[in-house]
Design a protein around this motif. Structure first.
Motif, mmCIF file in Angstrom:
data_model
loop_
_atom_site.group_PDB
_atom_site.id
_atom_site.type_symbol
_atom_site.label_atom_id
_atom_site.label_comp_id
_atom_site.label_asym_id
_atom_site.label_seq_id
_atom_site.Cartn_x
_atom_site.Cartn_y
_atom_site.Cartn_z
ATOM 1 N N ILE A 19 11.928 19.580 -6.676
ATOM 2 C CA ILE A 19 10.860 20.339 -6.007
ATOM 3 C C ILE A 19 9.921 19.355 -5.308
ATOM 4 C CG2 ILE A 19 8.907 21.924 -6.300
ATOM 5 C CD1 ILE A 19 11.418 23.335 -7.108
ATOM 6 N N LEU A 20 9.667 19.612 -4.006
ATOM 7 C CA LEU A 20 8.660 18.839 -3.275
ATOM 8 C C LEU A 20 7.387 19.675 -3.267
ATOM 9 C CD1 LEU A 20 7.962 16.347 -1.597
ATOM 10 C CD2 LEU A 20 8.764 17.589 0.434
ATOM 11 N N PHE A 21 6.461 19.330 -4.151
ATOM 12 C CA PHE A 21 5.263 20.152 -4.379
ATOM 13 C C PHE A 21 4.221 19.896 -3.295
ATOM 14 C CE2 PHE A 21 1.366 21.560 -6.451
ATOM 15 C CZ PHE A 21 1.783 22.738 -7.069
ATOM 16 N N LYS A 22 3.744 20.966 -2.692
ATOM 17 C CA LYS A 22 2.669 20.867 -1.689
ATOM 18 C C LYS A 22 1.348 20.941 -2.444
ATOM 19 C CE LYS A 22 5.494 21.426 1.884
ATOM 20 N NZ LYS A 22 6.200 20.225 2.316
ATOM 21 N N ARG A 59 -4.102 29.359 -7.423
ATOM 22 C CA ARG A 59 -4.626 28.794 -6.165
ATOM 23 C C ARG A 59 -5.006 29.887 -5.176
ATOM 24 N NH1 ARG A 59 -0.891 25.167 -8.084
ATOM 25 N NH2 ARG A 59 0.786 26.283 -7.042
ATOM 26 N N ASP A 119 -2.470 34.063 -1.111
ATOM 27 C CA ASP A 119 -2.040 32.970 -1.996
ATOM 28 C C ASP A 119 -1.969 31.690 -1.173
ATOM 29 O OD1 ASP A 119 -1.343 31.685 -4.323
ATOM 30 O OD2 ASP A 119 0.575 32.694 -4.578
ATOM 31 N N ASP A 120 -1.853 30.565 -1.857
ATOM 32 C CA ASP A 120 -1.813 29.309 -1.104
ATOM 33 C C ASP A 120 -0.484 29.139 -0.391
ATOM 34 O OD1 ASP A 120 -0.429 28.812 -3.552
ATOM 35 O OD2 ASP A 120 -0.849 26.666 -3.423
ATOM 36 N N LEU A 121 0.611 29.604 -1.030
ATOM 37 C CA LEU A 121 1.919 29.207 -0.514
ATOM 38 C C LEU A 121 2.959 30.294 -0.751
ATOM 39 C CD1 LEU A 121 3.446 25.711 -0.858
ATOM 40 C CD2 LEU A 121 4.750 27.642 -1.774
ATOM 41 N N ALA A 123 6.844 30.785 -1.109
ATOM 42 C CA ALA A 123 8.120 30.078 -1.296
ATOM 43 C C ALA A 123 9.239 31.128 -1.276
ATOM 44 C CB ALA A 123 8.081 29.269 -2.583
ATOM 45 N N THR A 124 9.758 31.531 -2.429
ATOM 46 C CA THR A 124 10.838 32.532 -2.422
ATOM 47 C C THR A 124 10.321 33.955 -2.253
ATOM 48 O OG1 THR A 124 10.760 32.923 -4.803
ATOM 49 C CG2 THR A 124 12.144 31.093 -4.045
ATOM 50 N N GLY A 125 9.023 34.145 -2.411
ATOM 51 C CA GLY A 125 8.440 35.469 -2.202
ATOM 52 C C GLY A 125 8.373 36.349 -3.437
ATOM 53 N N GLY A 126 8.908 35.869 -4.555
ATOM 54 C CA GLY A 126 8.921 36.704 -5.762
ATOM 55 C C GLY A 126 7.516 37.045 -6.257
ATOM 56 N N THR A 127 6.638 36.057 -6.250
ATOM 57 C CA THR A 127 5.275 36.266 -6.734
ATOM 58 C C THR A 127 4.519 37.231 -5.818
ATOM 59 O OG1 THR A 127 5.335 33.957 -7.454
ATOM 60 C CG2 THR A 127 3.199 35.050 -7.497
ATOM 61 N N LEU A 151 7.071 28.105 3.246
ATOM 62 C CA LEU A 151 8.277 27.261 3.249
ATOM 63 C C LEU A 151 9.390 28.096 3.869
ATOM 64 C CD1 LEU A 151 8.004 25.670 -0.342
ATOM 65 C CD2 LEU A 151 7.024 24.865 1.825
HETATM 66 P P1 AMP Z 1 7.426 32.090 -4.979
HETATM 67 O O1 AMP Z 1 7.255 33.225 -5.931
HETATM 68 O O2 AMP Z 1 8.743 31.394 -5.087
HETATM 69 O O3 AMP Z 1 7.125 32.502 -3.528
HETATM 70 O O4 AMP Z 1 6.378 30.973 -5.389
HETATM 71 C C1 AMP Z 1 5.087 31.059 -4.968
HETATM 72 C C2 AMP Z 1 4.131 30.491 -5.974
HETATM 73 O O5 AMP Z 1 4.578 29.265 -6.545
HETATM 74 C C3 AMP Z 1 2.817 30.205 -5.284
HETATM 75 O O6 AMP Z 1 1.769 30.679 -6.117
HETATM 76 C C4 AMP Z 1 2.777 28.712 -5.116
HETATM 77 O O7 AMP Z 1 1.500 28.228 -5.426
HETATM 78 C C5 AMP Z 1 3.834 28.154 -6.071
HETATM 79 N N1 AMP Z 1 4.809 27.241 -5.412
HETATM 80 C C6 AMP Z 1 6.132 27.469 -5.239
HETATM 81 N N2 AMP Z 1 6.746 26.439 -4.643
HETATM 82 C C7 AMP Z 1 5.784 25.521 -4.400
HETATM 83 C C8 AMP Z 1 5.773 24.208 -3.769
HETATM 84 N N3 AMP Z 1 6.872 23.637 -3.275
HETATM 85 N N4 AMP Z 1 4.590 23.576 -3.680
HETATM 86 C C9 AMP Z 1 3.451 24.138 -4.184
HETATM 87 N N5 AMP Z 1 3.404 25.334 -4.778
HETATM 88 C C10 AMP Z 1 4.554 26.030 -4.892
#
Ligand code: AMP
Length: 171
Positions: A19-22, A59, A119-121, A123-127, A151
């Motif tokens: 994982i490349l954390f932002k 965040r 939200d800050d970011l 990624a896969t959209g699940g959250t 992403l």
């Molecule tokens: P997701 O449910 O996969 O879209 O993940 C979104 C949540 O996970 C957000 O609340 C992000 O803060 C955190 N997250 C997922 N991937 C990263 C990443 N590469 N860098 C920083 N935060 C991430």
């Protein structure tokens, strides 16, 4: 936008290998960067008559509360299980391995209210999908979802089909 991107630190292999954390803490610590990031999230929704901003733990709280203040809206936290003290509604959602849960206070939203989810970011959209389902489940309207970072390769948008999505920065 390049300037904002340069304020986000990339930490390889956090919280696990691959994982490349932002890391947005570097952006938060920069007065101009923080102000610009909030302004980017507010600008598309100035005229949207948003009633409530729902921020996703943790965040999403930082940006969500600031965005709510500037839009003249209320702020509602969507939290991990067991954190909210009064009666809650919850949604369980799938992670890569296992499941996670988000909760809202059951009286935090009224039917028909216009909601912006922050939200800050993405990624896969699940959250974000879970947050949108919680909001819709209260009879409120998900006006849009707003993220500082998307992403693109993870195609989180596909899980949010039917919703308007805004992201200030794309990777
Ligand atoms: P997701 O449910 O996969 O879209 O993940 C979104 C949540 O996970 C957000 O609340 C992000 O803060 C955190 N997250 C997922 N991937 C990263 C990443 N590469 N860098 C920083 N935060 C991430």
């Amino acid at each position: 936008m390049q300037e904002l991107k340069s304020l986000i630190r990339e930490v390889p292999d956090f919280p696990k290998p691959g994982i490349l954390f932002k890391d947005i803490t570097t952006l938060l610590g920069d007065p101009g960067g923080l102000r610009r990031a909030i302004a980017c999230l507010v600008e598309p929704f100035q005229e949207a008559a948003i009633d409530k901003v729902v921020g996703i733990e943790s965040r999403g709280f930082i940006f969500g509360a600031a965005v709510a203040d500037r839009l003249g809206a209320g702020f509602v936290p969507a939290r991990k299980p067991g954190k909210l003290p009064a009666r809650t509604v919850r949604v369980e959602y799938a992670l890569e391995y296992g499941t996670d849960t988000l909760e809202l206070h059951e009286d935090a939203l009224d039917g028909g209210q216009r909601v912006l989810i922050v939200d800050d970011l993405l990624a896969t959209g699940g959250t974000a999908r879970a947050a949108a389902d919680l909001v819709a489940g209260r009879g409120a309207e998900v006006h849009a979802l707003a993220f500082l970072v998307e992403l693109d390769a993870l195609r989180g948008r596909d899980r949010l089909a039917g919703h308007d999505i805004f992201a200030a920065l794309h990777y």
